[in-house]
Design a protein around this motif. Structure first.
Motif, mmCIF file in Angstrom:
data_model
loop_
_atom_site.group_PDB
_atom_site.id
_atom_site.type_symbol
_atom_site.label_atom_id
_atom_site.label_comp_id
_atom_site.label_asym_id
_atom_site.label_seq_id
_atom_site.Cartn_x
_atom_site.Cartn_y
_atom_site.Cartn_z
ATOM 1 N N UNK A 136 0.867 -1.168 0.000
ATOM 2 C CA UNK A 136 0.000 0.000 0.000
ATOM 3 C C UNK A 136 0.903 1.217 0.000
ATOM 4 N N UNK A 137 0.340 2.385 -0.249
ATOM 5 C CA UNK A 137 1.169 3.581 -0.222
ATOM 6 C C UNK A 137 0.362 4.769 0.257
ATOM 7 N N UNK A 139 -3.496 6.390 0.244
ATOM 8 C CA UNK A 139 -4.070 7.350 1.168
ATOM 9 C C UNK A 139 -3.265 8.630 1.241
ATOM 10 N N UNK A 140 -3.921 9.682 1.716
ATOM 11 C CA UNK A 140 -3.285 10.970 1.978
ATOM 12 C C UNK A 140 -3.295 11.210 3.475
ATOM 13 N N UNK A 143 -6.912 10.828 5.938
ATOM 14 C CA UNK A 143 -7.085 11.015 7.376
ATOM 15 C C UNK A 143 -5.943 11.879 7.886
ATOM 16 N N UNK A 144 -6.196 12.579 8.998
ATOM 17 C CA UNK A 144 -5.140 13.342 9.669
ATOM 18 C C UNK A 144 -4.369 12.483 10.656
ATOM 19 N N UNK A 201 -7.361 2.286 7.486
ATOM 20 C CA UNK A 201 -8.141 2.398 6.248
ATOM 21 C C UNK A 201 -7.476 1.611 5.121
ATOM 22 N N UNK A 202 -6.157 1.720 5.014
ATOM 23 C CA UNK A 202 -5.449 0.991 3.960
ATOM 24 C C UNK A 202 -5.570 -0.514 4.138
#
Length: 200
Positions: free
Chosen positions: A105-106, A136-137, A171-172, A180-181
């Motif tokens: 994942x990244x 994700x961010x 997410x922060x 989530x990943x």
């Protein structure tokens, strides 16, 4: 029953400088500690500068493993020493491909052109079904709010399909983003005849 993916390695894209907001460095260190705590190996660009150095140093300081992928002769970044493993590649394009190959994942921390290039290159390949690795961010202090708003606008404008917009988790919180990943189901691949690149 909740889908859960086993994450052994996560690629992290981020800036080769720390930025002005102290939260960027603090949460980069938190991300490194969280990866180490979960036994997830960090894959990153191998640099000894900025947020890249901070997240890698944090993983190592907390007993984790770090693999760097560094392009030879990089005009700005020097490779970080004492990594678990360091790949030296010939180009930035080869760096991106190798990082994606190695990781399950990244995610992207705050960054500039390079971070966005790496992130969107990988997500285009995900959109095309060339790989099925979630992304994700890490949206520290709303750094990516405007980017996410633009993507919502692109979806509203009919230029980005809703199912493709939903590929990006945000997410922060480092712990929440990793969750989530690990728990979001991978998207369905496009039919094989739609592309001629092997899934990685």
């Amino acid at each position: 029953m909740m889908f859960r993916r086993q994450l052994e390695r996560v690629a992290v894209y981020c800036a080769s400088n720390p930025g002005r907001d102290p939260a960027f460095s603090r949460i980069a260190a938190e991300l490194g500690a969280e990866l180490a705590r979960r036994g997830i190996e960090l894959v990153y660009g191998g640099s000894d500068a900025g947020l890249m150095r901070i997240v890698a140093s944090s993983v190592l300081a907390n007993g984790g493993r770090v693999t760097g992928v560094h392009p030879e002769g990089h005009p700005i970044e020097d490779p970080q020493r004492n990594l678990t493993q360091l790949y030296v590649v010939k180009s930035m394009a080869e760096r991106k491909a190798k990082m994606l190959e190695l990781a399950d994942a990244w995610l992207a921390l705050p960054g500039g052109f390079g971070t966005l290039d790496e992130f969107f290159d990988a997500i285009c390949l995900l959109q095309l079904g060339i790989h099925r690795k979630p992304c994700g961010l890490l949206n520290i202090h709303g750094y990516y709010d405007h980017l996410l708003a633009f993507l919502n606008h692109a979806e509203f404008s009919g230029l980005l399909k809703p199912e493709h917009r939903r590929l990006i988790n945000a997410s922060a919180s480092p712990a929440e983003l990793i969750d989530l990943l690990a728990t979001r189901a991978a998207p369905a691949l496009l039919p094989a005849e739609k592309h001629d690149r092997a899934a990685v």
